[in-house]
Design a protein around this motif. Structure first.
Motif, PDB file in Angstrom:
ATOM      1  N   ILE A   9       2.351   2.151  -1.104  1.00 43.44           N
ATOM      2  CA  ILE A   9       2.331   0.776  -0.555  1.00 43.44           C
ATOM      3  C   ILE A   9       1.736   0.436  -2.012  1.00 43.44           C
ATOM      4  CG2 ILE A   9       0.521   0.064   1.106  1.00 43.44           C
ATOM      5  CD1 ILE A   9       3.101   1.446   2.345  1.00 43.44           C
ATOM      6  N   LEU A  54       1.237   8.750   5.810  1.00 48.61           N
ATOM      7  CA  LEU A  54       2.550   8.580   5.652  1.00 48.61           C
ATOM      8  C   LEU A  54       2.244  10.724   5.404  1.00 48.61           C
ATOM      9  CD1 LEU A  54       1.848   6.873   2.734  1.00 48.61           C
ATOM     10  CD2 LEU A  54       3.810   6.419   4.485  1.00 48.61           C
ATOM     11  N   PRO A  97      -1.914   0.296   9.537  1.00 54.11           N
ATOM     12  CA  PRO A  97      -0.547   0.237  10.499  1.00 54.11           C
ATOM     13  C   PRO A  97      -0.395   1.130  11.342  1.00 54.11           C
ATOM     14  CG  PRO A  97      -0.337   1.000   8.272  1.00 54.11           C
ATOM     15  CD  PRO A  97      -1.656   1.245   8.383  1.00 54.11           C
ATOM     16  N   ASN A 120       1.262   3.807  13.748  1.00 56.64           N
ATOM     17  CA  ASN A 120       1.426   5.767  12.590  1.00 56.64           C
ATOM     18  C   ASN A 120       3.133   5.147  13.165  1.00 56.64           C
ATOM     19  OD1 ASN A 120       2.812   6.811  15.036  1.00 56.64           O
ATOM     20  ND2 ASN A 120       0.339   7.332  15.953  1.00 56.64           N
ATOM     21  N   LYS A 124       2.986  -4.919   6.713  1.00 60.29           N
ATOM     22  CA  LYS A 124       2.594  -3.503   6.775  1.00 60.29           C
ATOM     23  C   LYS A 124       2.960  -2.138   7.771  1.00 60.29           C
ATOM     24  CE  LYS A 124      -1.512  -3.796  10.107  1.00 60.29           C
ATOM     25  NZ  LYS A 124      -0.938  -5.280   9.886  1.00 60.29           N
ATOM     26  N   ASP A 125       3.379  -2.258   8.583  1.00 60.97           N
ATOM     27  CA  ASP A 125       4.025  -1.149   9.316  1.00 60.97           C
ATOM     28  C   ASP A 125       5.485  -1.029   9.091  1.00 60.97           C
ATOM     29  OD1 ASP A 125       2.076  -1.449  11.539  1.00 60.97           O
ATOM     30  OD2 ASP A 125       3.705  -3.232  11.855  1.00 60.97           O
ATOM     31  N   VAL A 163       6.303  -2.373  -0.871  1.00 57.97           N
ATOM     32  CA  VAL A 163       7.164  -1.334  -1.313  1.00 57.97           C
ATOM     33  C   VAL A 163       6.825  -0.960  -3.212  1.00 57.97           C
ATOM     34  CG1 VAL A 163       7.608   1.324  -0.970  1.00 57.97           C
ATOM     35  CG2 VAL A 163       7.321  -0.443   0.470  1.00 57.97           C
ATOM     36  N   THR A 195       5.413   0.787   5.271  1.00 56.69           N
ATOM     37  CA  THR A 195       4.643   2.161   5.299  1.00 56.69           C
ATOM     38  C   THR A 195       6.374   3.400   6.232  1.00 56.69           C
ATOM     39  OG1 THR A 195       2.478   1.337   6.671  1.00 56.69           O
ATOM     40  CG2 THR A 195       3.359   3.651   6.843  1.00 56.69           C
ATOM     41  N   TYR A 203      -4.063   5.571   4.672  1.00 54.74           N
ATOM     42  CA  TYR A 203      -2.107   5.348   4.681  1.00 54.74           C
ATOM     43  C   TYR A 203      -1.628   6.693   4.337  1.00 54.74           C
ATOM     44  CZ  TYR A 203      -1.812   0.131   5.044  1.00 54.74           C
ATOM     45  OH  TYR A 203      -1.358  -1.095   6.143  1.00 54.74           O
ATOM     46  N   SER A 204      -2.171   6.930   4.224  1.00 56.09           N
ATOM     47  CA  SER A 204      -2.127   8.299   3.517  1.00 56.09           C
ATOM     48  C   SER A 204      -1.995   9.281   4.471  1.00 56.09           C
ATOM     49  CB  SER A 204      -3.287   9.570   2.136  1.00 56.09           C
ATOM     50  OG  SER A 204      -3.582   8.339   0.947  1.00 56.09           O
ATOM     51  N   THR A 245       7.968   3.745   2.568  1.00 53.18           N
ATOM     52  CA  THR A 245       7.080   4.412   2.130  1.00 53.18           C
ATOM     53  C   THR A 245       7.471   6.190   2.481  1.00 53.18           C
ATOM     54  OG1 THR A 245       5.921   2.142   1.094  1.00 53.18           O
ATOM     55  CG2 THR A 245       5.548   5.136   0.904  1.00 53.18           C
ATOM     56  N   ALA A 246       7.676   6.419   3.940  1.00 52.05           N
ATOM     57  CA  ALA A 246       8.285   7.476   4.666  1.00 52.05           C
ATOM     58  C   ALA A 246       9.106   7.815   4.403  1.00 52.05           C
ATOM     59  CB  ALA A 246       6.643   7.547   5.565  1.00 52.05           C
TER      60      ALA A 246
END
Length: 619
Positions: A333, A249, A299, A301, A314-315, A358, A318, A245-246, A321-322
């Motif tokens: 997340i 992101l 997720p 990208n 999850k998509d 989130v 994500t 995830y990191s 969050t970005a």
């Protein structure tokens, strides 16, 4: 991770909602329609794949049991393996008959309502079933390892149902020691091997646990269950996922998302969050793409999500969050278990959460944001993710456990109603209703799903059973709801009073029925816990004129761990005015609480208080 969108019916905002309970109890053993006898063996491989072979034996005890076995379905993702080892049935007094191959069907499973998948489905159809028939089949299911998972996690649950469980035995084996934790498993024997690599779970005696005639908001929240895993350490389960995830992101925002972030630059953080949530709602929809089943919990990208214009939890979490991070807002997340009922976290493994949201730091507050919902109230946490654990992944890919708080009981409905009686027991009625919090979000959702006209009719119907000439005046609602929202209503209530011999009778339906439902729970021996929604406060002021009431309304109050009630009234020219404030402090009423002496005392006090509003009326 297949997540689900949020919608509840408009009945959730009812001002005078009626719920009638009936007698409830555990169903008698003699009424069980089906009996089961199950043996299973599951092996957890080093690569975290799972291989289970299970033998099911059922005996039909009642005609309903035939319907329950009319077709038996097994669904599995395309990367898994499924095999019917054998299947047969035995008619009363007969010999075992193998199931014909034409009665075993494998096909592509239907797509879920809000997404694509490539699951397969194998079905068994047994012929000529009747009371006394025995059905037996053995299946082997091999679940492939999910990407980035290096530890296994398995949950075994025994929820109440209408099958008499005569025998259950399971053996679990692994290539490393099995960690396990359980809850309410007193009716089972649990035995571990000396090296810890095998675990046996066996039921001690037959069990039939079927609840009947419970309320539609009733749940059995705690059930026998056991969880197995290769570790109890949170980071070992989720560390690989968190790192991925990191990485996702850390990528550059795609063009449309970057434009949306630039558009909110300079706004205060709360406004930025609201605008970005609005952007996601306007440009993306909840639609899961699970055709690439090897994706598992990972997720797409950022570029892929923007190109598709849709995603699952999850998509969308994500991408949000970005965008928040690009706006300078701390965002992470979080994985949760979504729904009215949430089980405690026995082992913090990957099969525990079912939803991604989130966690955002907005000024000095923590906001829990769910971009899959079609409505947003800044600063408010949706009901189905309150009061539960959350597994939060930080920027460095470290995972920690937090708790999402239960909402505080603030005013969600404030009603000011004036009713002027006529000589037939009807009343010209006007009201102002101010909505906030969950009822306001429900109204916005109802407008979106069924249209404002239907919502208005529903609102009118909550004022009585014989409403005519109802007019609702209000502004339109959308995805982003305000902190407060007022509507004005006018109508004729043709049955504002009930006609009795020699006069008319008045009572406050909302306050009266509130306690009647809970009294019925105790009288009818109901067993389950009741979900009553967000803690909140309703504030009602009612003015009645054009009639003579038979008694003054005395001030009364109730204080308890569950509800607080204050009622007061006064005489006015040509009638009376009364005011009450009811605060619900909890979201659940547990069975033990509901049948306790203190709760009974509270009900007696509250019912006595509500009876102040029961009036004989002279017109």
């Amino acid at each position: 991770m297949q997540c689900f969108s949020f919608y509840r019916p408009l009945l959730g905002i009812s001002l005078i909602a009626l719920t009638h309970s009936v007698s409830a109890a555990l169903q008698p053993l003699a009424e069980a329609p089906l009996a089961s006898d199950i043996d299973m063996h599951c092996h957890f491989s080093r690569d975290v794949s799972t291989d289970c072979t299970t033998t099911y034996r059922y005996t039909i005890l009642k005609p309903l049991g035939r319907e329950m076995l009319s077709r038996i379905d097994f669904s599995y993702v395309e990367t898994d393996e499924f095999e019917v080892i054998n299947a047969e049935y035995v008619q009363p007094g007969g010999q075992p008959t193998p199931l014909h191959e034409t009665q075993i069907d494998t096909r592509t499973a239907p797509n879920p309502d809000q997404g694509f998948s490539r699951e397969k489905q194998t079905s068994l159809a047994f012929p000529a079933l009747r009371v006394g028939t025995q059905v037996r089949y053995t299946v082997r299911e091999r679940s492939a390892a999910q990407p980035l998972l290096s530890e296994f996690h398995y949950s075994l649950r025994f929820a109440p149902n209408s099958v008499r469980r005569d025998r259950f035995k399971a053996r679990f084996t692994a290539e490393q020691p099995i960690q396990w934790r359980s809850e309410l498993m007193d009716d089972f024997t649990i035995s571990a091997s000396a090296d810890g690599k095998a675990l046996d779970v066996e039921q001690r005696a037959p069990v039939f646990s079927s609840y009947i005639n419970e309320s539609n908001n009733a749940y059995i929240r705690r059930i026998p269950r056991i969880e197995l895993g290769s570790t109890v350490q949170l980071q070992r389960y989720f560390g690989g996922l968190a790192q991925r995830y990191s990485q996702i992101l850390s990528a550059e925002l795609p063009p449309d998302s970057a434009i949306a972030v630039a558009a909110v630059k300079g706004l205060d953080p709360a406004k930025q969050v609201a605008e970005l949530m609005q952007h996601l709602n306007a440009h993306y929809r909840y639609l899961g793409d699970w055709r690439a089943s090897e994706r598992g919990y990972v997720p797409f990208n950022l570029q892929e999500i923007e190109q598709r214009g849709y995603g699952d939890c999850k998509d969308l979490a994500t991408l949000l969050t970005a965008m928040l991070r690009a706006s300078g807002i701390s965002a992470e997340i979080a994985w949760v278990s979504r729904g009215d009922v949430v089980e405690s976290l026995l082992i913090p493994g990957t099969s525990a959460p079912n939803h991604a949201i989130v966690r955002a730091q907005v000024a000095d507050q923590v906001w829990w944001l769910d971009p899959t919902n079609p409505v947003f109230a800044p600063g408010q946490t949706m009901s189905d993710i309150q009061d539960r654990w959350a597994l939060v992944s930080d920027v460095q890919g470290q995972v920690r456990e937090e708790h999402i708080a239960l909402a505080r009981p603030e005013v969600s409905i404030r009603l000011d109603k004036q009713a002027h009686f006529d000589k037939t027991g009807g009343a010209a009625t006007q009201a102002t209703v101010a909505f906030a919090r969950q009822p306001l979000m429900q109204l916005s959702l109802a407008d979106s799903y069924q249209g404002a006209t239907a919502s208005d009719q529903n609102l009118c119907d909550n004022f009585g059973m014989a409403i005519s000439d109802c007019k609702v005046r209000r502004e339109s609602l959308g995805f982003l709801v305000p902190e407060r929202y007022s509507i004005k209503v006018s109508m004729t209530n043709q049955r504002a009073l009930e006609k009795l011999d020699g006069g008319y009778f008045y009572s406050d339906a909302y306050l009266n029925d509130k306690w009647s439902d809970l009294l019925n729970y105790r009288r009818n021996d109901q067993r389950a816990d009741l979900y009553v929604g967000d803690p909140d406060t309703v504030d009602y002021t009612v003015t009645l004129s054009g009639a003579q009431m038979d008694k003054p309304i005395q001030r009364c109050e109730v204080r308890s761990p569950w509800y607080d009630l204050d009622l007061d009234g006064e005489k006015i020219s040509g009638g009376i005015r009364y005011h009450y404030r009811l605060t619900q402090k909890v979201s659940w009423l547990g069975h033990d609480e509901l049948v306790s002496a203190p709760f009974g005392t509270m009900l007696t006090q509250a019912r006595s208080c509500a009876e102040q509003l029961e009036q004989m009326v002279k017109l």
